[in-house]
Design a protein around this motif. Sequence first.
Motif, mmCIF file in Angstrom:
data_model
loop_
_atom_site.group_PDB
_atom_site.id
_atom_site.type_symbol
_atom_site.label_atom_id
_atom_site.label_comp_id
_atom_site.label_asym_id
_atom_site.label_seq_id
_atom_site.Cartn_x
_atom_site.Cartn_y
_atom_site.Cartn_z
ATOM 1 N N UNK A 169 0.667 -1.251 0.055
ATOM 2 C CA UNK A 169 0.048 0.009 0.057
ATOM 3 C C UNK A 169 0.959 1.324 0.126
ATOM 4 N N UNK A 170 1.940 1.226 0.806
ATOM 5 C CA UNK A 170 2.971 2.465 0.992
ATOM 6 C C UNK A 170 3.594 2.720 -0.290
ATOM 7 N N UNK A 171 3.905 1.528 -1.136
ATOM 8 C CA UNK A 171 4.581 1.722 -2.261
ATOM 9 C C UNK A 171 3.653 2.164 -3.427
ATOM 10 N N UNK A 172 2.305 1.802 -3.361
ATOM 11 C CA UNK A 172 1.348 2.189 -4.358
ATOM 12 C C UNK A 172 1.046 3.694 -4.199
ATOM 13 N N UNK A 173 1.086 4.109 -2.798
ATOM 14 C CA UNK A 173 0.642 5.481 -2.732
ATOM 15 C C UNK A 173 1.926 6.317 -3.051
ATOM 16 N N UNK A 174 3.108 5.834 -2.839
ATOM 17 C CA UNK A 174 4.226 6.567 -2.963
ATOM 18 C C UNK A 174 4.143 6.730 -4.792
ATOM 19 N N UNK A 175 3.738 5.905 -5.288
ATOM 20 C CA UNK A 175 3.994 6.061 -6.839
ATOM 21 C C UNK A 175 2.844 7.055 -7.502
ATOM 22 N N UNK A 176 2.012 7.522 -6.556
ATOM 23 C CA UNK A 176 1.259 8.479 -7.095
ATOM 24 C C UNK A 176 1.154 9.997 -6.655
ATOM 25 N N UNK A 177 2.341 9.959 -6.009
ATOM 26 C CA UNK A 177 2.222 11.357 -5.282
ATOM 27 C C UNK A 177 2.564 12.510 -6.368
ATOM 28 N N UNK A 178 1.631 13.464 -5.917
ATOM 29 C CA UNK A 178 1.431 14.501 -7.001
ATOM 30 C C UNK A 178 1.293 16.088 -6.333
ATOM 31 N N UNK A 179 1.333 16.873 -7.112
ATOM 32 C CA UNK A 179 1.324 18.372 -6.182
ATOM 33 C C UNK A 179 -0.006 18.483 -5.296
ATOM 34 N N UNK A 180 -1.123 17.797 -5.931
ATOM 35 C CA UNK A 180 -2.233 18.131 -5.329
ATOM 36 C C UNK A 180 -3.164 16.960 -4.936
ATOM 37 N N UNK A 181 -3.792 17.085 -3.836
ATOM 38 C CA UNK A 181 -4.731 15.756 -3.529
ATOM 39 C C UNK A 181 -5.583 15.536 -4.643
ATOM 40 N N UNK A 182 -6.155 16.492 -5.357
ATOM 41 C CA UNK A 182 -7.092 15.629 -6.561
ATOM 42 C C UNK A 182 -6.010 15.062 -7.389
ATOM 43 N N UNK A 183 -5.030 15.323 -7.958
ATOM 44 C CA UNK A 183 -4.249 14.638 -8.697
ATOM 45 C C UNK A 183 -3.668 13.351 -8.206
ATOM 46 N N UNK A 184 -3.398 13.328 -6.829
ATOM 47 C CA UNK A 184 -3.124 12.133 -6.391
ATOM 48 C C UNK A 184 -4.174 11.113 -6.480
ATOM 49 N N UNK A 185 -5.386 11.531 -6.132
ATOM 50 C CA UNK A 185 -6.533 10.530 -5.943
ATOM 51 C C UNK A 185 -7.015 10.348 -7.575
ATOM 52 N N UNK A 186 -6.906 11.053 -8.337
ATOM 53 C CA UNK A 186 -7.042 10.781 -9.802
ATOM 54 C C UNK A 186 -6.171 9.570 -10.147
ATOM 55 N N UNK A 187 -4.797 9.640 -9.848
ATOM 56 C CA UNK A 187 -3.891 8.699 -10.466
ATOM 57 C C UNK A 187 -3.960 7.504 -9.631
ATOM 58 N N UNK A 188 -4.356 7.547 -8.360
ATOM 59 C CA UNK A 188 -4.739 6.272 -7.489
ATOM 60 C C UNK A 188 -5.803 5.658 -8.199
ATOM 61 N N UNK A 189 -6.766 6.235 -8.461
ATOM 62 C CA UNK A 189 -8.316 5.508 -9.239
ATOM 63 C C UNK A 189 -7.779 5.147 -10.379
ATOM 64 N N UNK A 190 -6.768 5.676 -11.162
ATOM 65 C CA UNK A 190 -6.401 4.978 -12.495
ATOM 66 C C UNK A 190 -5.674 3.681 -12.304
ATOM 67 N N UNK A 191 -4.804 3.776 -11.301
ATOM 68 C CA UNK A 191 -3.919 2.514 -10.813
ATOM 69 C C UNK A 191 -5.048 1.254 -10.531
ATOM 70 N N UNK A 192 -5.937 1.766 -9.774
ATOM 71 C CA UNK A 192 -6.983 0.534 -9.400
ATOM 72 C C UNK A 192 -7.816 -0.131 -10.374
#
Length: 214
Positions: A169-192
């Motif tokens: 989980x930590x590795x997955x979260x680290x792979x989607x670190x972006x400048x904004x919360x919205x960008x991080x959540x969008x990237x995480x949703x795409x990964x899922x």
Amino acid sequence: AVNAINRPAREISGDFYDFFDLPDGRIGFAIGDVSGKGMDAALLMVRASSLLRFFGKSLLKPSIWLARANDEMCQTVQRGMFVCAVVGVYQPDDGTVELASAGFPPVLVRSGANDYQEIGAHGPPLGVLDHIQYESSRVCLAGRSIYCYSDGLSDIRESTGEVQGTAGVCALLESVQKASMQARLRALSWRLKQKKLPDDTTVLMIDDANSEPR
């Protein structure tokens, strides 16, 4: 700021999340995972989310908030069913978060690149034992981010066939670190979307609105 995403494994999700403004300027939040599948789980999800919102709007400490919801659910929930949950309050003015966990996977606090601390559950899931006393944890964000996630995320299997667990989980979260919360959540949703989810998967994020992630 508080936001979340949900990826159901089937048509009806047994996970839920909620966040709402409180009269004193804080933001209340809750995330939950209901045991079982099907219509019984869906009905319990509605019941649990309504209870947690009701008690959360009463300006209770998260530990008492969980205890009140647990006592109510022990009286009304069908035997053998339960709800894992995290509830808390975020104070935007000073960037503090107070939260309590009932049988939920460890809450992750990200302080920097590959730097995650875990906050474990403070008691059993809701609806199992009545008159439980829960505890609270307090975090000063100061540039940190908090991730609460259901076990659908940690139960994703690696290419080796093993579940990814908290480290994954930590590795997955680290792979989607972006400048904004919205960008991080969008990237995480795409990964899922690219993964075969073993269960409903929900991630709730609390971010320090005054600092960018490191």
